[in-house]
Every structure is written in structure tokens, then in C-alpha cells.
Design a protein around this motif. Structure first.
Motif, PDB file in Angstrom:
ATOM      1  N   ALA A  13      -9.055 -11.932  -0.860  1.00  0.00           N
ATOM      2  CA  ALA A  13      -9.273 -10.580  -0.348  1.00  0.00           C
ATOM      3  C   ALA A  13     -10.428 -10.576   0.634  1.00  0.00           C
ATOM      4  CB  ALA A  13      -9.579  -9.617  -1.500  1.00  0.00           C
ATOM      5  N   SER A  32      -5.903  -7.218   4.337  1.00  0.00           N
ATOM      6  CA  SER A  32      -6.966  -7.193   3.334  1.00  0.00           C
ATOM      7  C   SER A  32      -6.737  -8.085   2.120  1.00  0.00           C
ATOM      8  CB  SER A  32      -7.178  -5.757   2.839  1.00  0.00           C
ATOM      9  OG  SER A  32      -5.969  -5.220   2.319  1.00  0.00           O
ATOM     10  N   THR A  69       0.829  -1.199   0.000  1.00  0.00           N
ATOM     11  CA  THR A  69       0.000   0.000   0.000  1.00  0.00           C
ATOM     12  C   THR A  69       0.862   1.247   0.000  1.00  0.00           C
ATOM     13  OG1 THR A  69      -0.141  -0.031   2.422  1.00  0.00           O
ATOM     14  CG2 THR A  69      -1.933  -1.100   1.201  1.00  0.00           C
ATOM     15  N   SER A 122     -12.958 -13.579  -2.956  1.00  0.00           N
ATOM     16  CA  SER A 122     -13.376 -12.732  -1.849  1.00  0.00           C
ATOM     17  C   SER A 122     -13.926 -13.555  -0.688  1.00  0.00           C
ATOM     18  CB  SER A 122     -14.445 -11.737  -2.317  1.00  0.00           C
ATOM     19  OG  SER A 122     -14.839 -10.902  -1.259  1.00  0.00           O
ATOM     20  N   SER A 161     -11.231  -9.282   9.648  1.00  0.00           N
ATOM     21  CA  SER A 161     -10.815  -9.798   8.349  1.00  0.00           C
ATOM     22  C   SER A 161     -10.287 -11.226   8.465  1.00  0.00           C
ATOM     23  CB  SER A 161      -9.726  -8.902   7.758  1.00  0.00           C
ATOM     24  OG  SER A 161      -9.093  -9.527   6.665  1.00  0.00           O
ATOM     25  N   SER A 170     -13.571  -8.643   2.381  1.00  0.00           N
ATOM     26  CA  SER A 170     -14.556  -7.732   1.809  1.00  0.00           C
ATOM     27  C   SER A 170     -15.580  -7.348   2.855  1.00  0.00           C
ATOM     28  CB  SER A 170     -15.247  -8.370   0.600  1.00  0.00           C
ATOM     29  OG  SER A 170     -16.025  -9.488   0.995  1.00  0.00           O
ATOM     30  N   HIS A 215     -10.485  -0.199  -0.628  1.00  0.00           N
ATOM     31  CA  HIS A 215     -10.477  -1.616  -0.995  1.00  0.00           C
ATOM     32  C   HIS A 215     -11.018  -1.812  -2.410  1.00  0.00           C
ATOM     33  CE1 HIS A 215     -10.258  -5.871  -0.171  1.00  0.00           C
ATOM     34  NE2 HIS A 215     -11.504  -6.033  -0.534  1.00  0.00           N
ATOM     35  N   TRP A 241     -12.154   3.093   4.185  1.00  0.00           N
ATOM     36  CA  TRP A 241     -11.578   1.766   4.021  1.00  0.00           C
ATOM     37  C   TRP A 241     -12.228   1.024   2.859  1.00  0.00           C
ATOM     38  CZ3 TRP A 241      -7.199   0.587   6.177  1.00  0.00           C
ATOM     39  CH2 TRP A 241      -6.827   1.141   7.402  1.00  0.00           C
TER      40      TRP A 241
END
Length: 369
Positions: free
Chosen positions: A254, A243, A193, A290, A307, A256, A268, A264
Motif C-alpha cells: 500500500a 493505492s 473502491t 507500506s 504513489s 502511504s 486510505h 484521500w
């Protein structure tokens, strides 16, 4: 749609104790010639020599001495014992904490006299790379408490101490960052990121191009895919490992939050749009699976990370949270089992870790064979 005010991605309450902050001197990056030796960063799914963990030793991070702090230690001990059923585990802890750590971790977990502040070994510990000669080297990103947000005098030295303890070449670089801020496939592709790395609290004055150049030399990667992340909303500035994770080259899982319109959620969705157009180091498009976050978890902590992406891939087993949301827990278990058919799925109540904004991945660091 659930009534949450926003997803619980915040890391944990920040301690800003200036007197306790470790201000490390700037260290010049090694010459290009020294770093031109070919290295690779092995994927987490490759066989491990051991798992490294760190003992939480600062009660103030967890509201002071008492039942809650003790329950955090108990939870970490249970995780260490579970991983030790399948591979060696070494817990860094100052000698004064060894009696309690031994009691809570069990006899299979090795204790080593390395002082710690907190338990986030993924961030304070080294990232191991493999050299062209087959040896293991330890990359020290000079942990600075996620941009001097938390006291870290001991944690700043963990990467060096771990490297010394295993006899690994320690490679120190002028860029700063954390292991939780990078996700790699072992085949030349790196995800990260921008909010975490292109940040003056780690790398003042450096842009994406300079940081990317350093990371390519450091980790031996060929392609770097940047996603935006979220700056300033949690202590990590939006680590990638909360994430998006590699299952294998070309395949990602990922987290979700359906319907999430927070900063956020927007970040995403932007990340997924970037990945939909990106290619990996071998020219492959990314497939993204996902796994929805838990929405009916046991814990109501403001900082609870819900998560399922923050799991750890060990030798013969994958360690993942169960949050008490029966439907979401079952879906995560089934999906991860399908994606990792060669591993047993070990689903654990790790609420005390996730209440502090991190997870199983954040408190572990693999040393490759």
C-alpha cells in the motif's frame, strides 16, 4: 511533515467535450447460464503472452500540440521499449501514428491499427480471464471515459478490437468500470473502491450487492472486499491501483502519505482498517506492507501521482517509477525487490505519465498465456 496541500492523486485535467463523448447503448447482461462457465482472472504475476498498450492520440488532453504532448509520447515509447526487452508488447495506434510510434518505441514493439484517444490501456482495454477449458476470454466493461468525463469515442472500442485481434471470446456486461478499478490475487479475491463502482456515472441505480454479483460471475472471484475510495476528486473516482496492490494472495503493498489528513488520507486509513479485519477467499488475513509516497519529487505538477503502488509486474521484471526523491526511490526499490525476489526491478523516470495522474500500471494491460 512536508508542506503539501494534499497528495497528488488527481488523474489529469478533464476534457468535457460533449460532442466527442461516446454514448454506448445499454447491453443486457448475458444470462446466468451463459456466464456459469467457470472462469478465473489470473494474477498479474502469472506469465504473460504479451503486454498491451495504447498510443496517446489526442493533443488536447495534454494542452494541445507541442513539446509537452510530444514528451508524453516519448515517455510512453521508452516504457514500451523497456517492457519489450522481456516480453512481447503490442501498441494500439491508428495507422497514421505508426511512423512516430515506431520511432519512439523501437523495433521490438508491435504496432496494430486500432484507433485510440488516450494511453490508459488498463482502463479502456479488456480484462482477460481464463476459462475452464484453458482458453483466454476478454471482458469488456464498456469503457465510458470514467463516467463521461473525457472524450472516448475510440477508446470505447479498444476492448472489442483487442479481443478480435487475439481471437478471444469477448464477454460484454451491463456493468461499467475499468481495469484500474479492480485488484485481484488470482485465487478468488477481489479488491475495489465503492467510489468508483457504486457510482451513477458508471452504474446508475446499482448498489454494492448487484455489482458484486456481476463481478463474481464476470471474473470468477469468490470474495469481494470493498474499501471506500474518494468520489469526484479525480477523473477515476479513486481507482484502487493507485493505492493498494496484491503482491500475492494474503500479501498487499500500500502507498502511504504519513500525516496526511486530507480526504484521500482519511479514505486510505479507513481502507487499511477494513483490510485489517477482512479475510481473503481462502480465509487468510491480509498482511499489508507500506511504501511511503515520494515527498521530494522532481515534478511539481499539480496532478503528479507520487504513489509507488502503481507499478507493473511483467515477465521477469517489475517496472516501477523513480521520482527523483532519492530516499523514497531507494526504499521503494528495496521493498519491491524484497517482495518480488524472482524479478528484476526496473526503475524508470516516467514523470510525464505520472504528471497526468496515472502511472505505469495504468498504461499497461497483461494478456495471460
Amino acid at each position: 511533515m512536508d508542506e503539501r496541500k494534499e497528495p497528488s492523486w488527481t488523474r489529469r485535467h478533464v476534457i468535457t467535450a460533449a460532442a466527442g463523448l461516446a454514448l454506448m447503448p445499454e447491453i443486457a447482461i448475458k444470462s446466468a447460464n451463459a456466464e456459469s462457465r467457470k472462469v478465473t482472472v489470473p494474477s498479474e504475476a502469472e506469465p504473460h503472452a504479451r503486454t498491451w498498450m495504447a498510443w496517446p492520440s489526442t493533443p488536447a488532453v495534454y494542452g494541445g500540440p507541442g513539446a509537452y504532448y510530444e514528451s508524453v509520447q516519448e515517455t510512453l515509447g521508452r516504457l514500451a521499449a523497456a517492457i519489450a526487452e522481456n516480453e512481447p508488447v503490442t501498441m494500439a495506434a491508428a495507422a497514421e501514428h505508426h511512423a512516430l510510434a515506431a520511432e519512439l518505441c523501437g523495433p521490438e514493439v508491435e504496432l496494430i491499427d486500432i484507433a485510440t484517444d488516450d494511453m490508459w490501456m488498463r482502463d479502456s482495454g479488456p480484462v482477460f480471464v481464463r476459462t475452464s477449458g484453458g482458453t483466454i476470454a476478454a471482458v469488456d466493461f464498456r469503457f465510458n471515459g470514467w463516467g463521461n468525463k473525457q472524450a472516448h469515442a475510440h477508446d470505447a472500442e479498444i476492448a472489442s478490437s483487442v479481443a478480435k485481434s487475439v481471437g478471444a471470446d469477448r464477454r460484454v456486461f451491463s456493468i461499467r468500470g475499468e481495469g484500474g478499478g479492480i485488484e485481484y490475487d488470482g485465487h478468488g479475491t477481489l479488491l475495489l473502491t465503492e467510489s468508483c463502482w457504486v457510482n451513477d456515472n458508471r452504474n446508475p441505480g446499482l448498489g454494492r450487492a448487484e455489482i458484486e454479483q456481476h463481478l463474481k460471475k464476470t471474473l470468477g472471484v469468490e470474495v469481494v472486499v470493498w474499501v471506500p475510495g474518494v468520489r469526484g476528486k479525480d477523473i477515476t473516482d479513486g481507482h484502487i491501483d493507485g493505492s493498494i496492490r496484491f503482491v500475492k494472495p494474503g500479501l498487499l503493498v500500500a502507498s502511504s502519505w504519513p500525516g496526511d489528513t486530507s480526504e484521500w488520507g482519511r479514505a486510505h486509513e479507513e481502507a487499511l482498517a477494513i483490510l485489517a479485519k477482512a479475510k481473503d477467499a481462502r480465509g487468510r488475513a491480509f498482511e499489508v506492507i507500506s511504501i511511503p509516497s515520494a515527498t521530494n519529487a522532481r515534478s511539481t505538477s499539480e496532478d503528479f501521482l507520487t504513489s509507488y503502488a502503481n507499478y507493473y509486474v511483467g515477465n521477469g521484471a517489475l517496472y516501477t517509477p523513480q521520482f527523483g526523491d532519492r530516499k523514497a526511490d531507494a526504499f521503494a526499490r528495496e521493498t519491491l525487490g524484497r517482495l518480488h525476489p524472482e524479478r528484476r526491478i526496473v526503475q524508470l523516470d516516467m514523470d510525464r505519465i505520472y504528471e497526468n495522474g496515472g502511472g505505469i500500471h495504468c498504461v499497461t494491460q497483461q494478456q495471460p498465456r
